[in-house]
Design a protein around this motif. Structure first.
Motif, mmCIF file in Angstrom:
data_model
loop_
_atom_site.group_PDB
_atom_site.id
_atom_site.type_symbol
_atom_site.label_atom_id
_atom_site.label_comp_id
_atom_site.label_asym_id
_atom_site.label_seq_id
_atom_site.Cartn_x
_atom_site.Cartn_y
_atom_site.Cartn_z
ATOM 1 N N HIS A 192 -11.719 -5.325 -3.680
ATOM 2 C CA HIS A 192 -12.973 -5.447 -2.942
ATOM 3 C C HIS A 192 -12.709 -5.286 -1.455
ATOM 4 O O HIS A 192 -13.590 -5.516 -0.635
ATOM 5 N N ILE A 193 -11.471 -4.863 -1.105
ATOM 6 C CA ILE A 193 -11.078 -4.672 0.287
ATOM 7 C C ILE A 193 -11.278 -3.203 0.645
ATOM 8 O O ILE A 193 -10.581 -2.319 0.137
ATOM 9 N N LEU A 194 -12.228 -2.921 1.534
ATOM 10 C CA LEU A 194 -12.616 -1.546 1.819
ATOM 11 C C LEU A 194 -11.482 -0.683 2.377
ATOM 12 O O LEU A 194 -11.304 0.454 1.929
ATOM 13 N N PRO A 195 -10.691 -1.157 3.360
ATOM 14 C CA PRO A 195 -9.612 -0.295 3.861
ATOM 15 C C PRO A 195 -8.608 0.093 2.784
ATOM 16 O O PRO A 195 -7.956 1.128 2.883
ATOM 17 N N GLU A 196 -8.480 -0.747 1.768
ATOM 18 C CA GLU A 196 -7.548 -0.474 0.682
ATOM 19 C C GLU A 196 -7.870 0.851 0.018
ATOM 20 O O GLU A 196 -6.982 1.637 -0.313
ATOM 21 N N VAL A 197 -9.159 1.107 -0.171
ATOM 22 C CA VAL A 197 -9.579 2.314 -0.875
ATOM 23 C C VAL A 197 -9.380 3.549 -0.010
ATOM 24 O O VAL A 197 -8.792 4.543 -0.433
ATOM 25 N N SER A 198 -9.871 3.504 1.229
ATOM 26 C CA SER A 198 -9.805 4.679 2.088
ATOM 27 C C SER A 198 -8.375 5.051 2.449
ATOM 28 O O SER A 198 -8.080 6.219 2.691
ATOM 29 N N MET A 199 -7.463 4.075 2.485
ATOM 30 C CA MET A 199 -6.085 4.346 2.882
ATOM 31 C C MET A 199 -5.155 4.608 1.707
ATOM 32 O O MET A 199 -4.034 5.083 1.913
ATOM 33 N N THR A 200 -5.595 4.305 0.496
ATOM 34 C CA THR A 200 -4.702 4.403 -0.655
ATOM 35 C C THR A 200 -5.189 5.387 -1.704
ATOM 36 O O THR A 200 -4.385 6.102 -2.303
ATOM 37 N N CYS A 201 -6.482 5.452 -1.936
ATOM 38 C CA CYS A 201 -7.007 6.128 -3.123
ATOM 39 C C CYS A 201 -7.507 7.533 -2.815
ATOM 40 O O CYS A 201 -8.096 7.787 -1.767
ATOM 41 N N SER A 202 -7.291 8.427 -3.767
ATOM 42 C CA SER A 202 -7.811 9.783 -3.638
ATOM 43 C C SER A 202 -9.259 9.873 -4.100
ATOM 44 O O SER A 202 -9.990 10.790 -3.704
ATOM 45 N N ARG A 203 -9.687 8.929 -4.924
ATOM 46 C CA ARG A 203 -11.069 8.907 -5.402
ATOM 47 C C ARG A 203 -11.473 7.471 -5.623
ATOM 48 O O ARG A 203 -10.631 6.593 -5.846
ATOM 49 N N VAL A 204 -12.780 7.205 -5.582
ATOM 50 C CA VAL A 204 -13.266 5.836 -5.710
ATOM 51 C C VAL A 204 -14.432 5.792 -6.692
ATOM 52 O O VAL A 204 -15.267 6.704 -6.728
ATOM 53 N N ALA A 205 -14.458 4.749 -7.510
ATOM 54 C CA ALA A 205 -15.613 4.449 -8.356
ATOM 55 C C ALA A 205 -16.148 3.099 -7.887
ATOM 56 O O ALA A 205 -15.421 2.099 -7.924
ATOM 57 N N ILE A 206 -17.379 3.075 -7.418
ATOM 58 C CA ILE A 206 -17.981 1.837 -6.925
ATOM 59 C C ILE A 206 -18.746 1.184 -8.076
ATOM 60 O O ILE A 206 -19.602 1.807 -8.707
ATOM 61 N N ILE A 207 -18.401 -0.076 -8.358
ATOM 62 C CA ILE A 207 -19.026 -0.805 -9.456
ATOM 63 C C ILE A 207 -19.794 -1.990 -8.890
ATOM 64 O O ILE A 207 -19.307 -2.698 -8.007
ATOM 65 N N ARG A 248 0.834 -1.205 0.000
ATOM 66 C CA ARG A 248 0.000 0.000 0.000
ATOM 67 C C ARG A 248 0.869 1.255 0.000
ATOM 68 O O ARG A 248 0.614 2.204 -0.758
ATOM 69 N N ASN A 249 1.895 1.289 0.830
ATOM 70 C CA ASN A 249 2.791 2.446 0.870
ATOM 71 C C ASN A 249 3.540 2.614 -0.446
ATOM 72 O O ASN A 249 3.779 3.741 -0.902
ATOM 73 N N LEU A 250 3.900 1.496 -1.062
ATOM 74 C CA LEU A 250 4.569 1.554 -2.358
ATOM 75 C C LEU A 250 3.659 2.186 -3.404
ATOM 76 O O LEU A 250 4.081 3.067 -4.170
ATOM 77 N N ILE A 251 2.409 1.763 -3.428
ATOM 78 C CA ILE A 251 1.459 2.312 -4.410
ATOM 79 C C ILE A 251 1.259 3.806 -4.182
ATOM 80 O O ILE A 251 1.251 4.605 -5.130
#
Length: 334
Positions: free
Chosen positions: A189-204, A172-175
């Motif tokens: 599909h891992i929720l913490p992944e998005v909140s801790m890594t991504c600046s924006r999210v698209a839910i599909i 995660r830190n590398l990304i």
């Protein structure tokens, strides 16, 4: 940097994705979030040039994915869910091979390979045979092969699947370190992944994008943003009746406990969701006290990405199975 417009893919009579539209700005990390079988991998494969779309358009760095497939592939780094590694090669030898097939000039390859090794913290593994690496290090090598030619866009399909907690944090830190200089799409599909890594999210969900925004804005817009957990003495049903007329309250529900406590006899545990922009905590307390309920605890809670995810998605097992099977069959044929 990445533009997706009305993208659709149909396997036989089964739609894998339908009218998918989103964009990713330069230097941004977009999380493509959805349950298993929602269409994340199909979208990734189309963007990477692995699958053709049935309808719609996708452009990366100004090049159409279908019409200028070679130009697009020169400008992306792609990590599928299973890293495409040669287990009998050393890390350094493999990255030199990848740099060559990705068109990096011979004179630039040593510097590009060294930069990718350093960025992925693989210095002490550069001469190790890949099959001897742990899963976490193999995942790092997979990311290194995706960035060795320094592409402007990086596509990562479930990059932390199967990793232990420490490995997840490291990847995660590398990304996150790649953001800014690279534009990244990250599916998970891992929720913490998005909140801790991504600046924006698209839910599909079921092949359709159902929401696109920052995690914070989604939590505010779709759930009201905050609420309260209560521990009271008395019956939950009566407390709900008393609280339903409090101004600023949008939802009242029973929960197992509040604040992680063990449930106690004659105690009721409630979650009260407030309306956007409202803070009815004071009125909740006053109303309960007037009605004779003993209030043992009231604590503010913020809506979570999990609340948003559950609100926007449903599990459709039959749909997921059909899409997965169709995708596997087409992938094998390719």
């Amino acid at each position: 940097m990445i533009e997706v417009e009305h993208l659709s893919k149909i396997y036989g009579s089964t739609p894998a994705i339908t009218d998918v539209t989103f964009s990713v700005e330069p230097g941004e990390i977009l999380g493509l979030l959805g349950p298993n079988g929602a269409g994340k991998t199909t979208t990734m494969r189309i963007l990477a040039g692995y699958l053709p779309a049935t309808n719609g358009n996708a452009r990366i760095a100004g090049y159409d994915v279908h019409e200028n497939s070679l130009a697009v592939r020169q400008r992306i780094g792609y990590l599928p869910e299973t890293p495409p590694l040669y287990p009998d090669m050393t890390v350094e030898g493999f990255l030199h091979f990848v740099a060559q097939i990705k068109g990096v000039p011979a004179g630039d390859r040593p510097n590009k390979v060294t930069a990718a090794i350093k960025r992925c913290n693989l210095e002490d593994k550069r001469r190790v045979i890949i099959r001897k690496l742990s899963k976490g290090y193999r995942q790092r090598v997979g990311i290194a092969q995706a960035i060795v030619h320094d592409p402007p866009a990086i596509i990562l399909d479930e990059p932390t699947v199967g990793l232990d907690p420490r490995q997840i944090i490291e990847v995660r830190n590398l990304i996150k370190s790649l953001a800014g200089t690279h534009t990244i799409i990250l599916s998970t599909h891992i929720l913490p992944e998005v909140s801790m890594t991504c600046s924006r999210v698209a839910i599909i969900n079921r092949g359709k994008v159902v929401a696109t925004n920052t995690p914070e804005n989604l939590m505010t817009q779709l759930t009201g943003g905050s609420g309260y957990e209560l521990e009271i003495e008395g019956e939950a049903a009566l407390a709900k009746q008393v609280l339903q007329n409090v101004a600023g309250v949008s939802l009242i529900e029973s929960i197992p406990t509040a604040g992680g406590h063990h449930p106690q006899a004659n105690r009721a545990y409630l979650r009260v969701i407030s309306q956007p922009g409202k803070e009815p905590g004071k009125d909740i307390v006053a109303t309960l006290v007037r009605a004779g309920f003993g209030l043992h605890e009231l604590r503010r809670v913020n809506a979570t990405l999990e609340d948003v995810f559950l609100q926007l998605t449903t599990e459709e097992k039959n749909f997921e199975t059909e899409v997965d099977l169709a995708a596997d069959n087409e992938g094998e044929a390719a």
